[in-house]
Motif scaffolding. Sequence first.
Motif, PDB file in Angstrom:
ATOM      1  N   ALA A   1       0.841  -1.193   0.000  1.00 15.52           N
ATOM      2  CA  ALA A   1       0.000   0.000   0.000  1.00 15.52           C
ATOM      3  C   ALA A   1       0.873   1.240   0.000  1.00 15.52           C
ATOM      4  CB  ALA A   1      -0.940  -0.001   1.205  1.00 15.52           C
ATOM      5  N   ARG A   2       0.333   2.306  -0.588  1.00 17.77           N
ATOM      6  CA  ARG A   2       1.059   3.571  -0.707  1.00 17.77           C
ATOM      7  C   ARG A   2       0.143   4.743  -0.359  1.00 17.77           C
ATOM      8  NH1 ARG A   2       4.059   2.595  -6.610  1.00 17.77           N
ATOM      9  NH2 ARG A   2       5.622   1.087  -5.844  1.00 17.77           N
ATOM     10  N   TRP A   3       0.781   5.850  -0.086  1.00 12.04           N
ATOM     11  CA  TRP A   3       0.122   7.118   0.239  1.00 12.04           C
ATOM     12  C   TRP A   3       0.070   7.995  -1.002  1.00 12.04           C
ATOM     13  CZ3 TRP A   3      -1.662  10.027   4.467  1.00 12.04           C
ATOM     14  CH2 TRP A   3      -1.558  11.415   4.372  1.00 12.04           C
ATOM     15  N   GLN A   4      -1.013   8.728  -1.181  1.00  8.86           N
ATOM     16  CA  GLN A   4      -1.078   9.810  -2.155  1.00  8.86           C
ATOM     17  C   GLN A   4      -1.796  10.993  -1.524  1.00  8.86           C
ATOM     18  OE1 GLN A   4      -2.908   8.597  -5.918  1.00  8.86           O
ATOM     19  NE2 GLN A   4      -0.907   8.270  -6.822  1.00  8.86           N
ATOM     20  N   SER A   5      -1.371  12.197  -1.899  1.00  7.09           N
ATOM     21  CA  SER A   5      -2.077  13.377  -1.413  1.00  7.09           C
ATOM     22  C   SER A   5      -1.858  14.539  -2.364  1.00  7.09           C
ATOM     23  CB  SER A   5      -1.627  13.753   0.004  1.00  7.09           C
ATOM     24  OG  SER A   5      -0.318  14.288   0.001  1.00  7.09           O
ATOM     25  N   GLY A   6      -2.697  15.541  -2.198  1.00 10.56           N
ATOM     26  CA  GLY A   6      -2.635  16.733  -3.031  1.00 10.56           C
ATOM     27  C   GLY A   6      -3.906  17.536  -2.853  1.00 10.56           C
TER      28      GLY A   6
ATOM     29  N   VAL B   1      -2.409  15.177  -7.768  1.00 10.05           N
ATOM     30  CA  VAL B   1      -1.445  14.416  -6.965  1.00 10.05           C
ATOM     31  C   VAL B   1      -0.125  15.170  -6.928  1.00 10.05           C
ATOM     32  CG1 VAL B   1      -0.296  12.209  -6.628  1.00 10.05           C
ATOM     33  CG2 VAL B   1      -2.514  12.298  -7.809  1.00 10.05           C
ATOM     34  N   SER B   2       0.323  15.542  -5.727  1.00 11.86           N
ATOM     35  CA  SER B   2       1.636  16.157  -5.596  1.00 11.86           C
ATOM     36  C   SER B   2       2.577  15.340  -4.716  1.00 11.86           C
ATOM     37  CB  SER B   2       1.517  17.575  -5.027  1.00 11.86           C
ATOM     38  OG  SER B   2       0.802  17.584  -3.810  1.00 11.86           O
ATOM     39  N   ASN B   3       2.021  14.447  -3.867  1.00 11.04           N
ATOM     40  CA  ASN B   3       2.839  13.681  -2.924  1.00 11.04           C
ATOM     41  C   ASN B   3       2.567  12.186  -3.056  1.00 11.04           C
ATOM     42  OD1 ASN B   3       3.721  16.176  -1.438  1.00 11.04           O
ATOM     43  ND2 ASN B   3       1.535  16.267  -0.987  1.00 11.04           N
TER      44      ASN B   3
END
Length: 474
Positions: free
Chosen positions: A361-366, A422-424
């Motif tokens: 699993a991974r993180w995404q944010s923005g 999505v930036s992170n």
Amino acid sequence: MTIKTTSPSAGSLRTEGPVGSPDEVENDDYRYLDIGLPQEIERLKQTGRIAAAREACLKLLEEVAEPQLRACLRAESHRMGRTARQFCVTRDRALELIRAEWPEFSSRQLDDLIERKRIDYRLVEGEVRFLDNFLDSLRVYPAEVPGLLPDSPSDTAARDSMLKRMRDAGGASRIITVKAKISVPGKRVGETVRAWLPIPARAPQQSQIEILSMTEGGVVAREDAPARTVFWESTEIDTFEVAYRYRIDAPYVDATAPAPSSHVVDAPSPCGADLAEIRPHALFTPYLKALTDSLVHRIERPFDRARVIYDYLTGHVDYRYQPDYAQLDAIADNCAKSLRGDCGVMALTFVTMCRIAGVPARWQSGLYVSSDYIGPHDWAMFYTEEYGWLWADVSFGSSSRRSGDEARRLHHFGNLDPWRMVSNSEFQAEFEPPSDGVRWDPFDNQMGEATVDGRGCDEVEMLREVELIEMIEA
């Protein structure tokens, strides 16, 4: 089309940095919060004796040499220096603010909302204090606070229509243009301002990224930077802007149907980091391991393991506004125990529990970028052999459960929507170039950060805006 969001506490107020060798603390020190304070200092902190707790941290720093404990003490002293500025609403002021809209509201009703964990608080020098945006948390639950003005309504008809078209067509795409801005109004003559604004990064669902304009002197990070930004350094100006355009694709997968013959998106295969702990907030604690095992111990298929974790979190965790993440402890563990969190807290808890269950699993944010709203948001990705990488938006799933919208809750396991930026791609990723001061949020970056002469700016020292210029179907 112009939709704008401004950071809630922005202004020209200049605050002094946290007392006690602020130049010694570094962003990386926040990785060691899980070391924990000595019991006698922790008791001072929890009983609201903040000044005494900070003084004890600084005194202990003179005596100990172990580097991880020293890092923890520096981070704890620094974040306690910010506590009073974030938790600034007294009980009397809270009652006054609520009664301005709901005159019959009683002190006992306030106690009831606190007991039901609808309002977060801290003890500051022995006094109960609430976050300055505590009313926003209450408006999330209109049935429980009928005397308060309702939250600004969102265009649910447009959202539901878009999700239906997405399901019917097998996906949706948008070309989105956004303008972002950050300024430090309190900058003094001769001081050096450094600023970082998030911009679109290369991601499985994001492409065709263009920088349309930016304040002169900006340095654009590589497209695959884990926390992508454009960076400026100046002694002359205090305001920086960037405009960008990008394409976002949102493929649709019916999670109730047989797996497709090929992976949904073309993305790098999982690696060891996608199954690892992240200090200090995504640790495989005894409670999280026991909870996860109780959910998945008879489930073999990784996809079904991720689904049961999503079902549990969306069914049990309620939304509550949070202070900046630097003020939180053991985010995933505390979310699972308190059953409260915001979008990032829920996303990180999902990521942690999936990893415990053996599901990468991974993180995404923005940003969430819809026709009537633009603002910060976080979500998650998970991987299975049958599907490849898919998405999960736990906070949207939780809000769907609260509103009785089961179709939307099911949609956000496996799918997002085309209203994202999505930036992170990593939690607690460092900037490029690294920040020379302690960030307001060392763990996430959605609205930007700034430093003045090497001192990280607090939220009230930064004016941050993000504006939707155009969104068209692709």
